[in-house]
Design a protein around this motif. Structure first.
Motif, mmCIF file in Angstrom:
data_model
loop_
_atom_site.group_PDB
_atom_site.id
_atom_site.type_symbol
_atom_site.label_atom_id
_atom_site.label_comp_id
_atom_site.label_asym_id
_atom_site.label_seq_id
_atom_site.Cartn_x
_atom_site.Cartn_y
_atom_site.Cartn_z
ATOM 1 N N GLN A 77 0.734 -1.621 -0.234
ATOM 2 C CA GLN A 77 0.277 0.065 0.118
ATOM 3 C C GLN A 77 0.729 1.091 0.064
ATOM 4 O O GLN A 77 1.698 1.276 0.711
ATOM 5 N N GLY A 78 0.910 1.879 -1.078
ATOM 6 C CA GLY A 78 1.364 3.305 -1.130
ATOM 7 C C GLY A 78 0.712 4.428 -1.894
ATOM 8 O O GLY A 78 -0.093 4.554 -2.566
ATOM 9 N N ALA A 79 1.944 5.489 -1.947
ATOM 10 C CA ALA A 79 0.523 6.884 -2.219
ATOM 11 C C ALA A 79 1.785 6.752 -3.382
ATOM 12 O O ALA A 79 3.075 7.186 -3.783
ATOM 13 N N ASN A 102 5.111 4.941 1.453
ATOM 14 C CA ASN A 102 4.918 4.510 2.543
ATOM 15 C C ASN A 102 5.737 4.309 3.229
ATOM 16 O O ASN A 102 6.241 3.608 4.022
ATOM 17 N N GLN A 247 -2.270 9.390 -5.842
ATOM 18 C CA GLN A 247 -3.150 8.624 -6.109
ATOM 19 C C GLN A 247 -3.094 7.585 -4.771
ATOM 20 O O GLN A 247 -1.815 7.098 -4.704
ATOM 21 N N ASN A 248 -3.811 7.799 -3.743
ATOM 22 C CA ASN A 248 -3.013 5.890 -3.106
ATOM 23 C C ASN A 248 -3.787 4.842 -4.012
ATOM 24 O O ASN A 248 -5.073 4.525 -4.236
#
Length: 414
Positions: A77-79, A102, A247-248
């Motif tokens: 998960q990250g941006a 992240n 965007q995530n």
């Protein structure tokens, strides 16, 4: 004096009257007869019907596509904090497409590094402690071995003294008892030492397994952290970018798609009327407008869409320069062979699988109208099903010219 005049001969008058009558009849016939149009062979050249064994091809449209494609997904998960490439860009395997961030993953990596270092220190201390305990056990064994040796000497000495009558037998028995006791102590300590060594080995292996697990966890987190810098993975071009800056994304979400630039295949769309004649392995000649490529059908889809069936064509590794995915192509697919087939070179105005009205050359320079049934168009060769024979020559004119005219006068080229 009388003047004699020449008498007119009546047969001349008759001849003149007959000639005038013939001319009048011919003129009336010409007026009553329909005119025969004259056609220049320079404008409408003759086409000769040929006959031979020919391979039957069906034409198809299609496009090239990358035979090797790679879907890039989010390792965690990250941006999206940086986009470095856009769709259509040529990339290498190590070209960075975008960068994810992240902070939680960074903290996990540092915590895993700390756990590995702590376990390494604990393992070193445990190993040193084991060495110390091992030395103590070895010292105890050495001490017992010395006592056993001393008991053996006393026993041997008392045995000799008893033989000489100097010592009492009771002293010998006491010496033998001490010898047995020392031997038992030594055997017991040796068993303890063996068990202690096995226990130390098991504890050491357990510590090493724990360290290995922590190290694997660290490597996995570091790999995730490295993959936050998303690279192309293969040489080719960036086909698609599915995310935007800021965007995530969740772990496993699609980020981009990369296709190979050199390893290409073709996707063609075959008319459903000929699709049942195409099989896996059928030869295909592809015109890429940058060169001809020979390929073979390696997959045929079962569904019919818009009157066509899609098929994929495998291509050789060496291709003409300048080819790229999504390039439009035309293809000729081998669907069979016709023996002693009648055919002509493709002509404008003549449609495959139709009946057309053409003018066939006669012996006196007059072309006669005839109905001809044409078949499939194969590699610019139009098959003739009925209406013509090998060697006959005809002019192919549009059907709306002289629709009711049965004859044409052929004018030779000058």
């Amino acid at each position: 004096m009388d003047i004699l005049l020449p008498q007119r001969k009546p047969w001349r008058i008759y001849l003149l009257a007959l000639g005038f009558s013939l001319l009048l009849c011919y003129g009336l016939y010409q007026l009553a007869s329909p005119a025969v149009p004259a056609v220049s062979l320079k404008e409408y050249p003759l086409v000769e019907v040929q006959q031979s064994d020919i391979a039957l091809y069906t034409d198809a449209l299609g496009e090239l596509f990358a035979s090797q494609q790679l879907l890039l997904t989010a390792p965690a998960q990250g941006a999206v904090i940086e986009v470095l490439q856009r769709p259509g860009a040529l990339v290498k395997a190590d070209t960075v497409i975008l960068r994810l961030d992240n902070p939680e993953l960074d903290l996990k990596v540092r915590a895993a590094e700390s756990n590995v270092q702590k376990m390494q220190a604990e393992l070193s201390a445990f190993h040193a402690q084991q060495q110390s305990q091992l030395l103590e056990q070895q010292g105890r064994l050495a001490e017992l071995a010395a006592l056993l040796e001393q008991a053996e000497l006393e026993t041997n000495l008392n045995t000799e003294l008893v033989k000489r009558g100097i010592a009492a037998n009771i002293e010998l028995q006491r010496a033998k008892l001490r010898l047995r006791q020392q031997q038992q102590k030594l055997d017991f300590e040796q068993q303890k030492f063996t068990q202690f060594s096995g226990l130390q080995k098991a504890e050491l292996e357990q510590k090493q397994v724990q360290l290995k697990q922590l190290d694997e966890e660290l490597r996995l987190l570091q790999k995730q952290q490295q993959k936050m810098l998303v690279t192309a993975g293969i040489a080719g071009y960036l086909q698609q970018l599915d995310v935007e800056l800021g965007q995530n994304v969740a772990q496993g979400a699609a980020l981009a798609r990369v296709g190979s630039q050199q390893k290409l295949s073709a996707r063609i769309y075959i008319n459903q009327r000929q699709a049942d004649q195409v099989v896996i392995g059928s030869p295909v000649m592809i015109d890429s407008r940058k060169g001809l490529i020979e390929g073979r059908i390696h997959r045929i889809e079962a569904l019919v869409e818009n009157g066509t069936v899609a098929a994929e064509v495998s291509l050789p590794d060496e291709l003409p320069p300048g080819l790229r995915p999504s390039l439009d192509i035309t293809a000729s697919v081998l669907v069979g062979e016709r023996n002693n087939a009648l055919y002509i070179t493709q002509q404008a105005g003549l449609r495959p699988n139709s009946t057309e009205r053409v003018f066939v050359q006669g012996a006196t320079g007059i072309a006669h109208a005839r109905q001809v049934r044409f078949g499939e168009l194969s590699n610019k060769q139009l098959l003739i099903e009925a209406g013509l024979e090998a060697g006959e020559r005809f002019i192919a004119v549009p059907s709306d010219l002289w629709p009711d005219q049965p004859l044409l006068q052929l004018k030779q080229q000058k």
